[in-house]
Design a protein around this motif. Structure first.
Motif, PDB file in Angstrom:
ATOM      1  N   PHE A 132      -8.831  -0.213 -52.363  1.00 23.22           N
ATOM      2  CA  PHE A 132      -9.404  -0.857 -51.040  1.00 23.22           C
ATOM      3  C   PHE A 132     -10.491  -1.983 -51.347  1.00 23.22           C
ATOM      4  CE2 PHE A 132     -11.609  -0.832 -47.134  1.00 23.22           C
ATOM      5  CZ  PHE A 132     -10.617  -1.024 -46.161  1.00 23.22           C
ATOM      6  N   LEU A 133     -11.539  -1.532 -52.080  1.00 25.05           N
ATOM      7  CA  LEU A 133     -12.848  -2.595 -52.331  1.00 25.05           C
ATOM      8  C   LEU A 133     -12.147  -3.730 -53.017  1.00 25.05           C
ATOM      9  CD1 LEU A 133     -15.701  -0.415 -53.432  1.00 25.05           C
ATOM     10  CD2 LEU A 133     -14.971  -1.492 -51.195  1.00 25.05           C
ATOM     11  N   GLU A 134     -11.176  -3.723 -54.054  1.00 27.36           N
ATOM     12  CA  GLU A 134     -10.823  -4.627 -54.984  1.00 27.36           C
ATOM     13  C   GLU A 134      -9.727  -5.543 -54.260  1.00 27.36           C
ATOM     14  OE1 GLU A 134     -10.164  -6.916 -58.260  1.00 27.36           O
ATOM     15  OE2 GLU A 134     -11.582  -5.294 -58.052  1.00 27.36           O
ATOM     16  N   TYR A 135      -8.698  -5.112 -53.592  1.00 24.53           N
ATOM     17  CA  TYR A 135      -7.606  -5.840 -52.707  1.00 24.53           C
ATOM     18  C   TYR A 135      -7.843  -6.120 -51.300  1.00 24.53           C
ATOM     19  CZ  TYR A 135      -5.321  -4.561 -57.197  1.00 24.53           C
ATOM     20  OH  TYR A 135      -4.953  -4.452 -58.434  1.00 24.53           O
ATOM     21  N   VAL A 136      -8.643  -5.474 -50.908  1.00 26.22           N
ATOM     22  CA  VAL A 136      -8.859  -5.774 -49.281  1.00 26.22           C
ATOM     23  C   VAL A 136     -10.259  -6.296 -49.160  1.00 26.22           C
ATOM     24  CG1 VAL A 136      -9.033  -4.589 -46.964  1.00 26.22           C
ATOM     25  CG2 VAL A 136      -7.297  -3.846 -49.025  1.00 26.22           C
ATOM     26  N   VAL A 137     -11.282  -5.627 -49.408  1.00 26.03           N
ATOM     27  CA  VAL A 137     -12.733  -5.875 -48.972  1.00 26.03           C
ATOM     28  C   VAL A 137     -13.225  -7.234 -49.771  1.00 26.03           C
ATOM     29  CG1 VAL A 137     -15.133  -5.304 -49.293  1.00 26.03           C
ATOM     30  CG2 VAL A 137     -13.479  -3.690 -48.713  1.00 26.03           C
ATOM     31  N   ARG A 138     -12.709  -7.334 -50.975  1.00 26.31           N
ATOM     32  CA  ARG A 138     -12.873  -8.493 -51.814  1.00 26.31           C
ATOM     33  C   ARG A 138     -11.946  -9.746 -51.583  1.00 26.31           C
ATOM     34  NH1 ARG A 138     -14.498  -4.926 -56.818  1.00 26.31           N
ATOM     35  NH2 ARG A 138     -16.689  -4.228 -55.977  1.00 26.31           N
ATOM     36  N   ASN A 139     -10.847  -9.542 -50.718  1.00 27.50           N
ATOM     37  CA  ASN A 139      -9.797 -10.518 -50.645  1.00 27.50           C
ATOM     38  C   ASN A 139     -10.372 -11.297 -49.537  1.00 27.50           C
ATOM     39  OD1 ASN A 139      -7.717 -11.984 -50.027  1.00 27.50           O
ATOM     40  ND2 ASN A 139      -6.200 -10.222 -50.514  1.00 27.50           N
ATOM     41  N   PRO A 140     -10.451 -12.794 -49.930  1.00 26.47           N
ATOM     42  CA  PRO A 140     -11.135 -13.492 -48.712  1.00 26.47           C
ATOM     43  C   PRO A 140      -9.983 -13.858 -47.771  1.00 26.47           C
ATOM     44  CG  PRO A 140     -10.684 -14.890 -50.537  1.00 26.47           C
ATOM     45  CD  PRO A 140     -10.530 -13.422 -51.137  1.00 26.47           C
ATOM     46  N   LEU A 141      -8.655 -13.422 -47.903  1.00 23.51           N
ATOM     47  CA  LEU A 141      -7.496 -14.009 -47.082  1.00 23.51           C
ATOM     48  C   LEU A 141      -7.486 -12.819 -46.121  1.00 23.51           C
ATOM     49  CD1 LEU A 141      -5.081 -15.156 -49.489  1.00 23.51           C
ATOM     50  CD2 LEU A 141      -6.768 -16.613 -48.100  1.00 23.51           C
TER      51      LEU A 141
END
Length: 202
Positions: free
Chosen positions: A163-172
């Motif tokens: 979740f942190l890697e692919y969602v929270v840190r995803n600027p898109l």
């Protein structure tokens, strides 16, 4: 033991992510008006789409399902025709029901204990619900076999990892969006890999 499905709710109480695996009653698509893109892989139901719909794990087939049973029977009573209770709930209604059960039980635990104790899980004869809440207001809800041990650590691993890697840190991805869910193939694949790697998954 097995894992049925995963829901993620945001701080606005909206379901922003859903995925299922060994679900015994297939999911019924939401109505077009309540469709939020990216939450799941179902297309919205068309007005004429009634045949071959899929039932919820909370549908009336689980007559001894505990807390969810009374709510579900009331919800099914609002359906039209004799077959409404057999079709189960559309996805959007099911997600609201899951969140409502979690919120009600959290309030009950708080009032009974007199302290702000966290609700971590509850079980019925047919499923066990596991809950992990983050400090930022996200709620991860996992439905599993009732005989499984606590899987709260699995939800915490999902949050701190994928979740942190692919969602929270995803600027898109708009983390505060009220119009769409988490539509990220990398996150969905990471969740799928993580769940299938567990010894309880079958």
């Amino acid at each position: 033991m097995t894992i049925f499905s995963l829901y993620i709710f945001d701080r606005h109480c909206d379901c922003i992510y859903y995925q299922d695996w060994n679900r015994t009653r297939p999911l019924r698509a939401p109505s077009t008006t309540n469709f939020k893109p990216g939450v799941h892989r179902l297309a919205p139901a068309q007005p004429s789409q009634t045949a071959g719909t899929r039932e919820s794990i909370f549908s009336s087939g689980f007559s001894s399902g505990g807390i969810g049973t009374g709510i579900t029977k009331a919800g099914n009573a609002m359906g039209s025709g004799a077959g409404a209770s057999q079709r189960g709930l559309p996805f959007d209604e099911e997600a609201k029901l899951v969140y409502g059960v979690v919120l009600s039980l959290r309030n009950m635990v708080k009032k009974l204990s007199g302290r702000d104790e966290p609700l971590t899980s509850y079980s019925t004869p047919h499923y066990k619900l596991h809950l992990y809440e983050t400090l930022t207001g996200y709620r991860f809800v996992l439905l599993s076999d009732p005989s499984s041990d606590s899987l709260r650590f699995v939800l915490r691993q999902l949050y701190t990892g994928a979740f942190l890697e692919y969602v929270v840190r995803n600027p898109l991805i708009d983390m505060d969006s009220r119009t769409e869910g988490i539509d990220n193939d990398q996150f969905r694949s990471a969740v799928d890999r993580h769940m299938k790697s567990l010894s309880v998954f079958s």
